[in-house]
Enzyme design. Structure first.
Site, PDB file in Angstrom:
ATOM      1  N   GLY A 213       0.797  -1.230   0.000  1.00 43.50           N
ATOM      2  CA  GLY A 213       0.000   0.000   0.000  1.00 43.50           C
ATOM      3  C   GLY A 213       0.820   1.266   0.000  1.00 43.50           C
ATOM      4  O   GLY A 213       0.339   2.311   0.435  1.00 43.50           O
ATOM      5  N   ARG A 214       2.057   1.185  -0.462  1.00 45.76           N
ATOM      6  CA  ARG A 214       2.954   2.361  -0.511  1.00 45.76           C
ATOM      7  C   ARG A 214       3.299   2.912   0.876  1.00 45.76           C
ATOM      8  O   ARG A 214       3.778   4.032   1.016  1.00 45.76           O
ATOM      9  CB  ARG A 214       2.361   3.500  -1.366  1.00 45.76           C
TER      10      ARG A 214
END
Ligand code: FMN
Length: 236
Positions: A213-214
């Site tokens: 999810g970065r």
């Protein structure tokens, strides 16, 4: 870890200028989901060199290609940056050593403006290490020892190439190589005086671990005046 591409790029698509938007579209839609292990400021080594060695060992065991390849960024005294790949050959608690021509652009810049950075990118592990510090020449004994360990062709190439200087054509280079090959036919090749090691003495390390999810992990070690390392986390 999955490389998701909606569409693959065929050879014919990649060649012509008119197809540039296709290429651009291709790189735009490349999306990788990172899934690396947790990197936590409370469980990392207190000494960044030890953390580096752990990561390097892990990279070697995981079969990372050229784990010792690093991007070296230097800057001219008036701040014009330049970057290139070099190979890490030695490291210890004083820093990271690579070998090069002392007349090259990188060495000329680094010897006038010692502030520099090196960067390792290990894509197979979703990892990056950024190291910043100052560059210095190593003791000639270190350069001699490493030069002696190189294959003879590489030793002769160090004589034949005035790295980063303008040359007329490939032939000029090959002629120079052949000339030195003759000169050192049956004798050991001495180290040219303008070839040797440079050490980057770190003042800051940043370990980057790609996460889902970065929400990546970034742990920094900054050298304090008393020689200790302050450890903290940065937003991804
Ligand atoms: C994988 C790889 C490894 C390299 N290793 C070195 C190296 O250890 N030392 C070196 O001087 N150049 C090395 N080079 C070449 C440099 O990237 C660069 O072209 C050269 O040093 C001249 O750079 P400069 O003009 O900025 O000084 C390597 C290049 C690649 C792609």
């Amino acid at each position: 870890m999955q490389e998701k591409s909606k569409k693959s790029l065929s050879k014919s698509e990649s060649n012509s200028r008119a197809d540039r938007p296709v290429l651009e579209e291709y790189i735009r839609q490349l999306r990788k989901e990172y899934s690396g292990d947790i990197l936590d400021e409370n469980s990392v080594e207190r000494n960044p060199y030890q953390e580096f060695i752990k990561w390097l060992e892990h990279a070697v065991k995981s079969g990372v290609q050229d784990p010792h390849a690093m991007v070296l960024a230097t800057a001219s005294p008036d701040g014009v940056p330049s970057a290139r790949v070099v190979l890490l050959r030695e490291y210890d608690n004083d820093g990271f050593i690579f070998f090069t021509n002392y007349g090259s652009r990188k060495a000329t810049e680094a010897l006038k403006n010692p502030r520099a950075s090196i960067l390792f990118f290990w894509r197979e592990m979703d990892r990056q290490i950024r190291i910043e510090g100052r560059i210095e020449k190593v003791d000639p004994v270190i350069s001699d020892r490493y030069f002696e360990s190189r294959p003879k062709d590489s030793q002769i190439a160090a004589w034949a190439s005035n790295q980063s200087e303008l040359i007329r054509d490939r032939e000029e280079l090959e002629k120079k190589f052949a000339g030195f090959e003759g000169r050192f036919l049956n004798v050991p090749v001495p180290r040219p005086e303008n070839w040797g090691g440079l050490r980057l003495r770190p003042e800051r390390f940043e370990f980057w671990q790609g996460r889902p999810g970065r929400l990546h992990d970034r742990i920094v070690y900054a050298l304090e005046d008393d020689g200790s390392w302050r450890i903290f986390r940065l937003a991804p």
